[in-house]
Design an enzyme around this catalytic site. Structure first.
Site, PDB file in Angstrom:
ATOM      1  N   CYS A  61      -2.675  -3.696  -0.307  1.00  0.00           N
ATOM      2  CA  CYS A  61      -1.562  -3.159  -1.104  1.00  0.00           C
ATOM      3  C   CYS A  61      -1.403  -1.681  -0.749  1.00  0.00           C
ATOM      4  O   CYS A  61      -1.875  -1.237   0.301  1.00  0.00           O
ATOM      5  CB  CYS A  61      -1.765  -3.375  -2.603  1.00  0.00           C
ATOM      6  SG  CYS A  61      -3.054  -2.367  -3.345  1.00  0.00           S
ATOM      7  N   ARG A  62      -0.774  -0.914  -1.604  1.00  0.00           N
ATOM      8  CA  ARG A  62      -0.547   0.500  -1.301  1.00  0.00           C
ATOM      9  C   ARG A  62      -1.834   1.307  -1.407  1.00  0.00           C
ATOM     10  O   ARG A  62      -2.152   2.086  -0.526  1.00  0.00           O
ATOM     11  CB  ARG A  62       0.525   1.084  -2.223  1.00  0.00           C
ATOM     12  CG  ARG A  62       0.930   2.506  -1.854  1.00  0.00           C
ATOM     13  CD  ARG A  62       1.926   3.099  -2.827  1.00  0.00           C
ATOM     14  NE  ARG A  62       1.343   3.409  -4.109  1.00  0.00           N
ATOM     15  CZ  ARG A  62       0.628   4.503  -4.375  1.00  0.00           C
ATOM     16  NH1 ARG A  62       0.423   5.404  -3.440  1.00  0.00           N
ATOM     17  NH2 ARG A  62       0.123   4.702  -5.570  1.00  0.00           N
TER      18      ARG A  62
END
Length: 98
Positions: A61-62
């Protein structure tokens, strides 16, 4: 759940690992790790059939928080999960369009 750094994930790309990017579409539009499959976090439960239970799965993810939550969910369903620590913020490798 195992935790790998972005560099550890990058060093394993030649092995064609199973990678799932749980970011939203507007985030992945900025680039994904080549070979990663995009399944937004909210769609993971409905799309379990797209994830091979017989292969280790690297969650992305980020920053590493959403992928950790997704990984915990997958582990409860019998998957062998690795979370990429630091997410795409820490990624220095190549990216590709989704």
């Amino acid at each position: 759940m195992k935790i790998w750094t972005a560099d550890e994930v990058n060093s394993r790309l030649n092995d064609s690992p199973q990678m799932i990017d749980v970011r939203e579409s507007e985030e992945t539009a900025q680039g994904m790790i080549p070979g990663a499959k995009h399944i937004p976090l909210g769609e993971i439960p409905q799309r379990l059939g797209e994830i091979d239970k017989n292969k280790e799965v690297i969650m992305i993810c980020r920053s590493g928080a959403r992928s950790e939550r997704a990984g915990e969910f997958l582990e409860k369903h019998g998957y062998n999960v690795v979370n990429m620590d630091g997410g795409m913020i820490s990624w220095n490798g190549k990216t590709a369009a989704p």
